[in-house]
Design a protein around this motif. Sequence first.
Motif, PDB file in Angstrom:
ATOM      1  N   UNK A  97      44.759 -21.697 -57.828  1.00  0.00           N
ATOM      2  CA  UNK A  97      44.789 -22.406 -59.110  1.00  0.00           C
ATOM      3  C   UNK A  97      45.779 -21.754 -60.072  1.00  0.00           C
ATOM      4  N   UNK A  98      45.735 -20.444 -60.165  1.00  0.00           N
ATOM      5  CA  UNK A  98      46.639 -19.740 -61.080  1.00  0.00           C
ATOM      6  C   UNK A  98      48.082 -19.869 -60.610  1.00  0.00           C
ATOM      7  N   UNK A  99      48.318 -19.757 -59.304  1.00  0.00           N
ATOM      8  CA  UNK A  99      49.670 -19.929 -58.765  1.00  0.00           C
ATOM      9  C   UNK A  99      50.246 -21.291 -59.141  1.00  0.00           C
ATOM     10  N   UNK A 100      49.451 -22.328 -58.951  1.00  0.00           N
ATOM     11  CA  UNK A 100      49.937 -23.687 -59.181  1.00  0.00           C
ATOM     12  C   UNK A 100      50.102 -23.989 -60.668  1.00  0.00           C
ATOM     13  N   UNK A 101      49.228 -23.454 -61.495  1.00  0.00           N
ATOM     14  CA  UNK A 101      49.246 -23.790 -62.918  1.00  0.00           C
ATOM     15  C   UNK A 101      50.223 -22.934 -63.715  1.00  0.00           C
ATOM     16  N   UNK A 102      50.302 -21.630 -63.360  1.00  0.00           N
ATOM     17  CA  UNK A 102      51.087 -20.694 -64.180  1.00  0.00           C
ATOM     18  C   UNK A 102      52.234 -20.026 -63.419  1.00  0.00           C
ATOM     19  N   UNK A 103      52.174 -20.017 -62.095  1.00  0.00           N
ATOM     20  CA  UNK A 103      53.164 -19.296 -61.304  1.00  0.00           C
ATOM     21  C   UNK A 103      52.681 -17.899 -60.949  1.00  0.00           C
TER      22      UNK A 103
END
Length: 771
Positions: A97-103
């Motif tokens: 989730x963090x990868x997809x939303x924030x990088x």
Amino acid sequence: MKNSKKELVGTHWGAYWVETEDGAVVGVEPSQNDSNPSPIGNLLYDAKDSDYRISQPMVRSGYLKGDSNNRQSRGMDSFVPVSWDKALDLGSSSIKKVKEKYGNSAIFGGSYGWSSAGRFHHAQSQVHRFLNRIGGYTASVNTYSHAAAEVIIPHVLGVDLATAGDYLVKYDEIVKHCDLCISFGGIGNFNNQVLSGGLGDHRDKTTFENLSIAGTEVISISPFRPDSPPNLKAEWITAKPCTDVAIMLAIAHHLETSDSADQDFINRYTVGYDEFKKYLLGHSDNVVKDADWAASISGIPASDIERLADKLTSAVCPLITISPSLQRAEHGEQPFWMAVVLAAMLGSIGKPGGGVGLKWGSNGVGLYHKVPFKWGRFPQGKNPISESIPVARIADMLLNPGGTYTYNGENRTYPDIQLVYWAGGNPFHHHQDLNKLRRAWREPETVIVNESVWSATARHADIVFPANTFLERNDIVCRSDSYISPSKQVSENFGESRSDYEIFCGLSERLGVLNEFSEGRDEMEWVEAIYHESFDNAEKAGIKLPTFEDFWEKGDPVNLESQMKISKRDNFIARFIDDPNRNQLRTPSGKIEIFSSNIDSFGYTDCLGHPVWFEKSEWLGAQRAAHYPLHMISPQPHNRLHSQFDFGDFSRKDKTNGRETVTLNPEDAHIRGITSGMLVRIFNDRGACLAGAHLSDHIMQGVIRLPTGAWYCPNEFDGPDSLEYHGNPNVLTVDKGTSSLSQGPSAHSCLVDIEPYKGHAPEIHELLTKR
């Protein structure tokens, strides 16, 4: 019938034969190779303590429920046991989730590397390899131990701090040649118990005995007498903490004005002395840095400072040593820089047994000869994310996303961190101003921790993966001296705990990178691969290791020293001194930089182009001392490594009524109505903690000593109204960078006051075992 087992286990403090019965540790014997084994090994008896071990995956209740304000409950919430599948699914989905939303730059990969001495089960390598395989992470640079020195020394000497510490001077050379050693911060010997790869043979005791027999005169400038071993019979000079640079400047002034400085050495091997001399003589700021000036700052009589200068001048082979503790303070770069300058003025750099010793009395520096090849390792791979922060700026990063700061000539911006993954360390032990860190820790969306025990870091996590310990897995330990040894599993996993490797394999599988992370190898296949890499590297250096089969089956440490060709002149500083034109240092000038044009170009007001005495905001000469008149020093503990196994009997035996022991001078105690053994409250405007008082004439008046490592055990409040019950000094220390150059920790710049405690003091064991 009892299930008994006995195997050699490698730790950061040595190798031990550990015996277990039905999984419980019943015997701990140091390796017979160790001439002075560390007693820290006694902590292994409590490694399976069920009151503190984490037996299965746990998730913070508020996080599991998805409460809208759940972050504010970190550190206070209860935990819910879940299955491994549930925990791994939850962890992998939060990462995705963090990868997809924030990088990936929104992921901070925290680890401090001291969880295991093994080359494979090295938590820092494990977590960083995993994060690199999923696209990278925001990293940290430098260490809490030596950050300021790690940044300044390459500017001055052109080599990294580790190289400078290892090769500028060796103890065996000091024994043979040095007639005078002035030690700023002392030469503490207990910090030599632990090294990053552990030790096959602790030689510090024998070395100090030889130094005493040789008759080397030692003068220790420190607020605490035991900072030098008693058998050295060192002269003890007490100076106000954080004033060492002023003392060194006054000695330098005396050398210059008495025509005792070695001008030939200065001209041949250094650059920038004339610029520094203007400052020394007061031509640039109208302040002459003489003995009277330094006496008013340090509290040492001017006559003693001049006496030190005369002693150094008349010595045949003088040595200046610097404890790493001096650079964990405001403007911590300056004492290391100034020590090099002072040794250059004496012309003793490069002399066997003389010159300057950096990081002295810590981690075996100067005691051991390193193997002439690289040990194999578990490869981390390359991090696709270029962003990093200085290691001690974690709280600032979490509290100020998008904020700007300087570091080593660069202007940088803090990333917006939304996920912290921590494995192999305890930031609630080594970070400063823990009340500030506690607030900062509530900022990210998710905190994941691999941990074997209920440390404060585990208690402040959302997802806790139970990791096993080095007693419960196989590894290879490549020592920081000349030894290599197996470290064998002697006990089954505690509860459902798994190795970091197994945890990251589970996450990797869910994120589609299992083959890239594991390369299809299990634990023993990796251990053997790392050994073979070491074998090949050693063979290229002309050193023969046994076959892996013989090494593992025999199970004993292997000492390579007899195969090592040790040349006392084969190092960077000796080659430079022999021929400075052909063997230039890797500095801009090719010489020792007394004045650094590079640093000067940064335009920092708190780190100029040459060593400087800077007024401190927290020292006994500051205005703040009117409110907090005691200077607190917080050294490493002598009976554990950092905070590891603080719950063990060997750590607890030196506590006072279950709390960390604070040492203070009897005069300071009398003024405050404090008696030995009394429960006291240590406080300033950042926080407060409880401790047990110990009175001693071996600490100077105006200074207290509270070792680090007591597990952080706070009440529910933050800031000045908070109370930490266990004696953790980092609720009091300031979270401020040493300077704009290195942004290192400033733990030893800390003013406090102390008073008898009359309130209710909860029992520590009950607090630490409450779930």
